[in-house]
Design a protein around this motif. Sequence first.
Motif, mmCIF file in Angstrom:
data_model
loop_
_atom_site.group_PDB
_atom_site.id
_atom_site.type_symbol
_atom_site.label_atom_id
_atom_site.label_comp_id
_atom_site.label_asym_id
_atom_site.label_seq_id
_atom_site.Cartn_x
_atom_site.Cartn_y
_atom_site.Cartn_z
ATOM 1 N N LYS A 113 -26.927 3.706 -14.386
ATOM 2 C CA LYS A 113 -25.520 4.024 -14.637
ATOM 3 C C LYS A 113 -25.400 5.176 -15.636
ATOM 4 C CE LYS A 113 -21.147 1.818 -15.854
ATOM 5 N NZ LYS A 113 -20.499 0.561 -16.246
ATOM 6 N N GLU A 114 -26.188 5.141 -16.672
ATOM 7 C CA GLU A 114 -26.194 6.204 -17.687
ATOM 8 C C GLU A 114 -26.622 7.539 -17.057
ATOM 9 O OE1 GLU A 114 -26.125 7.927 -21.623
ATOM 10 O OE2 GLU A 114 -25.407 5.974 -20.975
ATOM 11 N N PHE A 115 -27.693 7.514 -16.281
ATOM 12 C CA PHE A 115 -28.226 8.735 -15.680
ATOM 13 C C PHE A 115 -27.263 9.327 -14.653
ATOM 14 C CE2 PHE A 115 -30.709 10.876 -12.321
ATOM 15 C CZ PHE A 115 -31.302 11.876 -13.069
ATOM 16 N N TYR A 116 -26.851 8.533 -13.682
ATOM 17 C CA TYR A 116 -25.998 9.058 -12.618
ATOM 18 C C TYR A 116 -24.585 9.355 -13.118
ATOM 19 C CZ TYR A 116 -29.663 8.247 -9.244
ATOM 20 O OH TYR A 116 -30.842 8.308 -8.556
ATOM 21 N N GLY A 117 -24.083 8.526 -14.042
ATOM 22 C CA GLY A 117 -22.727 8.712 -14.549
ATOM 23 C C GLY A 117 -22.613 9.755 -15.643
#
Length: 127
Positions: free
Chosen positions: A20-24
């Motif tokens: 979530k952190e990476f893609y968002g």
Amino acid sequence: MLKHSKPFSGFSVNDIAKAKEFYGKTLGLNVNEDHGLLAINLSEDTKVIAYPKPNHEPATFTILNIPVDNIDTAVDELTSAGVKFEHYNMPQLQTDEKGINRGGGPLIAWCKDPAGNIISIIQEGGM
């Protein structure tokens, strides 16, 4: 029967919070977490899902291609955000110092998500 369905793809990760952190945040895509799954919204009506898998093994192929207007700008911005691009030096595939393949075909660079899955950044108009 499925003609009017809106299919979507999915891939596994070992940590939904890191995905979530990476893609968002890192990539700046619109993501939503629901029922332990991460929906990565690529456009208004196109999404992929990332699902947790305890015995996850990274894909050995590109799982997601993200088109951009300018590959150099995108790679520079993502590198500044901490993304590390893959470097290849094989007869059929060579990348430059930034990690961009400029040797024929589309301008493209590959990186890995926190789960080790391969994604590409590809310049639009190059497909």
